[in-house]
Design an enzyme around this catalytic site. Structure first.
Site, PDB file in Angstrom:
ATOM      1  N   HIS A 190       0.826  -1.206   0.000  1.00  0.00           N
ATOM      2  CA  HIS A 190       0.000   0.000   0.000  1.00  0.00           C
ATOM      3  C   HIS A 190       0.861   1.256   0.000  1.00  0.00           C
ATOM      4  O   HIS A 190       0.480   2.282  -0.575  1.00  0.00           O
ATOM      5  CB  HIS A 190      -0.917  -0.003   1.228  1.00  0.00           C
ATOM      6  CG  HIS A 190      -2.165  -0.805   1.028  1.00  0.00           C
ATOM      7  ND1 HIS A 190      -2.785  -1.482   2.042  1.00  0.00           N
ATOM      8  CD2 HIS A 190      -2.913  -1.037  -0.078  1.00  0.00           C
ATOM      9  CE1 HIS A 190      -3.856  -2.081   1.574  1.00  0.00           C
ATOM     10  NE2 HIS A 190      -3.956  -1.828   0.291  1.00  0.00           N
ATOM     11  N   ARG A 297     -12.463  -5.721 -10.337  1.00  0.00           N
ATOM     12  CA  ARG A 297     -12.232  -6.819  -9.397  1.00  0.00           C
ATOM     13  C   ARG A 297     -13.357  -6.798  -8.357  1.00  0.00           C
ATOM     14  O   ARG A 297     -13.477  -5.848  -7.591  1.00  0.00           O
ATOM     15  CB  ARG A 297     -10.887  -6.675  -8.708  1.00  0.00           C
ATOM     16  CG  ARG A 297      -9.690  -6.579  -9.661  1.00  0.00           C
ATOM     17  CD  ARG A 297      -8.401  -6.406  -8.871  1.00  0.00           C
ATOM     18  NE  ARG A 297      -7.232  -6.290  -9.720  1.00  0.00           N
ATOM     19  CZ  ARG A 297      -6.722  -5.147 -10.154  1.00  0.00           C
ATOM     20  NH1 ARG A 297      -7.310  -3.995  -9.808  1.00  0.00           N
ATOM     21  NH2 ARG A 297      -5.652  -5.117 -10.918  1.00  0.00           N
ATOM     22  N   ARG A 344     -15.074  -8.882 -13.622  1.00  0.00           N
ATOM     23  CA  ARG A 344     -14.555 -10.230 -13.399  1.00  0.00           C
ATOM     24  C   ARG A 344     -15.310 -10.901 -12.260  1.00  0.00           C
ATOM     25  O   ARG A 344     -15.536 -10.297 -11.213  1.00  0.00           O
ATOM     26  CB  ARG A 344     -13.061 -10.180 -13.070  1.00  0.00           C
ATOM     27  CG  ARG A 344     -12.409 -11.557 -12.951  1.00  0.00           C
ATOM     28  CD  ARG A 344     -10.910 -11.433 -12.739  1.00  0.00           C
ATOM     29  NE  ARG A 344     -10.582 -10.831 -11.460  1.00  0.00           N
ATOM     30  CZ  ARG A 344      -9.345 -10.494 -11.088  1.00  0.00           C
ATOM     31  NH1 ARG A 344      -8.337 -10.686 -11.923  1.00  0.00           N
ATOM     32  NH2 ARG A 344      -9.122  -9.944  -9.913  1.00  0.00           N
ATOM     33  N   GLU A 445      -4.206 -16.722 -18.250  1.00  0.00           N
ATOM     34  CA  GLU A 445      -3.197 -16.480 -17.219  1.00  0.00           C
ATOM     35  C   GLU A 445      -2.463 -17.757 -16.805  1.00  0.00           C
ATOM     36  O   GLU A 445      -1.795 -17.790 -15.764  1.00  0.00           O
ATOM     37  CB  GLU A 445      -3.819 -15.800 -15.995  1.00  0.00           C
ATOM     38  CG  GLU A 445      -5.104 -16.415 -15.509  1.00  0.00           C
ATOM     39  CD  GLU A 445      -5.812 -15.540 -14.477  1.00  0.00           C
ATOM     40  OE1 GLU A 445      -5.148 -14.715 -13.822  1.00  0.00           O
ATOM     41  OE2 GLU A 445      -7.041 -15.694 -14.332  1.00  0.00           O
ATOM     42  N   ASN A 468       0.467 -11.138 -15.026  1.00  0.00           N
ATOM     43  CA  ASN A 468       1.159 -11.408 -13.761  1.00  0.00           C
ATOM     44  C   ASN A 468       1.202 -12.913 -13.474  1.00  0.00           C
ATOM     45  O   ASN A 468       2.270 -13.498 -13.276  1.00  0.00           O
ATOM     46  CB  ASN A 468       0.470 -10.686 -12.602  1.00  0.00           C
ATOM     47  CG  ASN A 468       0.413  -9.193 -12.807  1.00  0.00           C
ATOM     48  OD1 ASN A 468       1.115  -8.637 -13.647  1.00  0.00           O
ATOM     49  ND2 ASN A 468      -0.422  -8.530 -12.047  1.00  0.00           N
ATOM     50  N   ASP A 469       0.022 -13.532 -13.433  1.00  0.00           N
ATOM     51  CA  ASP A 469      -0.038 -14.964 -13.180  1.00  0.00           C
ATOM     52  C   ASP A 469       0.551 -15.766 -14.333  1.00  0.00           C
ATOM     53  O   ASP A 469       1.182 -16.804 -14.120  1.00  0.00           O
ATOM     54  CB  ASP A 469      -1.485 -15.407 -12.922  1.00  0.00           C
ATOM     55  CG  ASP A 469      -1.882 -15.271 -11.460  1.00  0.00           C
ATOM     56  OD1 ASP A 469      -0.974 -15.129 -10.617  1.00  0.00           O
ATOM     57  OD2 ASP A 469      -3.087 -15.293 -11.159  1.00  0.00           O
ATOM     58  N   ARG A 479       7.993 -14.010  -7.515  1.00  0.00           N
ATOM     59  CA  ARG A 479       8.728 -12.746  -7.456  1.00  0.00           C
ATOM     60  C   ARG A 479       8.807 -12.156  -6.068  1.00  0.00           C
ATOM     61  O   ARG A 479       9.510 -11.169  -5.841  1.00  0.00           O
ATOM     62  CB  ARG A 479       8.108 -11.732  -8.430  1.00  0.00           C
ATOM     63  CG  ARG A 479       6.655 -11.422  -8.207  1.00  0.00           C
ATOM     64  CD  ARG A 479       6.194 -10.391  -9.212  1.00  0.00           C
ATOM     65  NE  ARG A 479       4.752 -10.293  -9.278  1.00  0.00           N
ATOM     66  CZ  ARG A 479       4.110  -9.415 -10.030  1.00  0.00           C
ATOM     67  NH1 ARG A 479       4.779  -8.581 -10.768  1.00  0.00           N
ATOM     68  NH2 ARG A 479       2.798  -9.371 -10.044  1.00  0.00           N
ATOM     69  N   CYS A 516      -4.585  -6.972 -19.111  1.00  0.00           N
ATOM     70  CA  CYS A 516      -4.950  -6.248 -17.882  1.00  0.00           C
ATOM     71  C   CYS A 516      -3.936  -6.452 -16.765  1.00  0.00           C
ATOM     72  O   CYS A 516      -4.141  -5.993 -15.649  1.00  0.00           O
ATOM     73  CB  CYS A 516      -6.336  -6.672 -17.402  1.00  0.00           C
ATOM     74  SG  CYS A 516      -6.472  -8.413 -16.943  1.00  0.00           S
TER      75      CYS A 516
END
Length: 568
Positions: A190, A297, A344, A445, A468-469, A479, A516
């Site tokens: 954050h 999301r 999603r 993904e 990412n995935d 990572r 995305c």
């Protein structure tokens, strides 16, 4: 002049005097046995301290100086401190183990944080620090321990610290902070998210930075290179002042581009969408010139229900009612008008953040590979059907598209399409209006989805690349693991070839492909994706003007040439 090396968490450059945050003093946690008569008073002390911290966080939330993004974070903190499941765990532990509340809370907090760190999910691992922050404040209240006041940080300072509590980041919106130099933290924390939102350069991962910098020492934070320059000479300061002035001119150009279409120098058009997590963020997307919502999301809606149940004292369920979901989806669709909104379906599982008797509570060794995303939705059909009903009801208020996460097999898509047809029949029999032609697409993904994309394209209305995935699953690199994180590479040949294969198979079936993941919002990766044929990109709203400017500097042929060199 010395240079301290770290990792870029937020771009930009800043110059200021070092303000070293004092390290949190190690708490001395008393451990003592309690009697049966002392159980209730100890439990009440925990409730009282939690309420006091709740009130403090709520005061920040109601502060007009805080941003929308900070408010989202504070709302998340309110959910954490009122989480009925965790609260009950602490209450039960006091009664069963018969130890004082300070010791019990400390143990339970560590257990919860460790579960998140070991979840295998980057986002959840970052939230472990938030859990420790929130309940650390409750613990401080119980111990009557009051730490350093972050409001003492002066304007124009470079904050130097081992770590920075998320609850302390309210200072970023109240002061003219020149930069952050931290030892701990990640690009998904954050702190980093807020720094990027406010345009504050941030470098993390600087070894022992507190002991390498003196209070008041002049520093340059280079968020582009991931460097902090100590006591720079006059020539270096002059050089960076010129760079900062150039950055300010660049931001002025970006403002002019905000309402312009995204296109290359020779006129090839792109659609730039926004990734959002709450209905309110749709307004921010419009302000930044988004062509629509590429990824909504829905997990945050389910998290907010925990807060609602806790406040109303209701029975623990955790599932979100159809009406609440309907109103949220309707709000986003109405905000965006005729612009496409891709929502999603619930992407949860393995993290235990969404507590519900309707969701299985499995102790999974590798949650990232376990019961999550579409697998969890199909495993818990009641919640999935409720979400689909809400989505279809809202579909008449805008341009809705439904996105399915973590699809790995054609049979999963066929099952969802069958459920969707059943939902439509049910709504029709009830006389409830809906759009029967809502497109249902899938996320690519995993390597399985990419390799089978020719078959999946025949059953899907569109593809969305979750880079990412896709990267983690393809090259097997976590990572968040510092031992292997340097090997995490979205430009790995295997990843790029899987993306290329998916794009080609989508083109054969005449369906659209968007991206995305993180690659969609970074200039260097957008160049590659655009050259491969991606014409729809979804990113953080703040990145939209930057990507518009990037695309405008190339012809489509130049992008294709750059991209082709990366594939061989």
């Amino acid at each position: 002049m010395n240079i301290l090396l770290g990792i870029s968490a937020a771009g930009g450059m800043g110059i200021g005097k070092a303000f070293i945050l004092p390290e949190t003093q190690e708490r001395v946690i008393p451990k003592r046995r309690i009697t049966d008569e002392q159980v209730l008073p100890e439990q009440q002390r925990f409730r009282d301290a939690s309420v006091k911290i709740y009130d403090q966080i709520e005061a920040h939330l109601n502060n007009q100086d805080t941003s929308d993004l900070q408010n989202v974070i504070f709302e998340t903190y309110l959910l954490m401190v009122t989480d009925p499941v965790f609260t009950q765990e602490v209450i039960d532990a006091v009664a069963n183990d018969k130890y004082n509340i300070e010791y019990t809370l400390n143990i339970k907090t560590e257990e919860y944080a460790n579960r998140l760190r070991n979840s295998g999910n980057e986002y959840l691992a970052e939230r472990a620090q938030d859990i420790e922050d929130v309940f650390g404040r409750v613990l401080d209240e119980l111990l009557d321990y009051h730490q350093f006041n972050i409001d003492e940080v002066p304007d124009g300072a470079v904050i130097v610290a081992k770590t920075m509590k998320t609850s302390d980041t309210v200072i970023l919106g109240k002061r003219n902070i020149a930069g952050l130099a931290l030892t701990e933290g990640g690009v998904a924390s954050h702190v980093a998210i807020l720094a990027r939102s406010y345009g504050i350069p941030a470098v993390v991962g600087i070894e022992d930075v507190v002991n390498q910098v003196e209070q008041g020492e002049e520093l340059i934070v280079d968020g582009q290179l991931g460097e902090v320059l100590k006591s720079p000479d006059v020539a270096t300061v002059t050089e960076y002042l010129a760079k900062i002035a150039s950055e300010e001119k660049y931001r002025a150009v970006l403002k002019k581009l905000r309402d312009q279409p995204a296109q290359t120098e020779d006129g090839t058009r792109f659609k730039l969408y926004a990734n959002i997590g709450t209905p309110e963020e749709a307004k921010l997307a419009l302000e930044e010139g988004a062509d629509g919502i590429g990824l909504f999301r829905t997990e945050f809606l389910f998290m907010n229900e925990i807060k609602k149940i806790s406040e109303e004292g209701g029975a623990l369920s955790g599932s979100l009612s159809e009406e609440i979901q309907f109103q949220a989806y309707k709000e986003v669709l109405e905000t965006m008008g005729d612009k496409p909104v891709t929502i999603r379906t619930l992407d949860a599982g393995g993290d235990k953040l969404i507590h519900s008797k309707e969701f299985p509570a499995l102790d999974e060794k590798n949650p990232l590979m376990g019961l999550r995303a579409i697998r969890l939705s199909l495993y818990s059909p009641k919640i999935f059907r409720t979400q689909l009903r809400a989505l279809y009801r809202a579909s008449v208020y805008g341009n809705l598209r439904i996105l399915l996460p973590l699809i790995t097999d054609v049979s999963q898509v066929e099952t969802v399409l069958g459920i969707a047809r059943g939902i439509q029949m049910s709504l029709k029999s009830e006389g409830i209006a809906f759009n029967p032609d809502v497109p249902i697409g899938i996320m690519i993904e995993t390597a399985a989805a990419a390799i089978c994309s020719d078959c999946l394209a025949k059953k899907s209305a569109f593809f969305s690349l979750g880079t990412n995935d896709l990267t983690q699953y393809t090259i097997g690199i976590d990572r968040e693991n510092p031992a292997v994180a340097p090997n995490y590479n979205e430009f790995h040949l295997a990843v790029l070839r899987l993306i290329q294969q998916s794009i080609q198979n989508a083109k054969k079936e005449n369906i659209s492909v968007s991206a995305c993941g993180e690659m969609a919002g970074r200039k260097e990766s957008v160049i590659i994706l655009a050259g491969m044929g991606v014409r729809e990109l979804s990113m953080s709203p703040k990145q939209i003007p930057i990507i518009k400017e990037t695309l405008s500097r190339f012809t489509i042929k130049e992008l294709e040439n750059i991209s082709s060199r990366s594939l061989y």
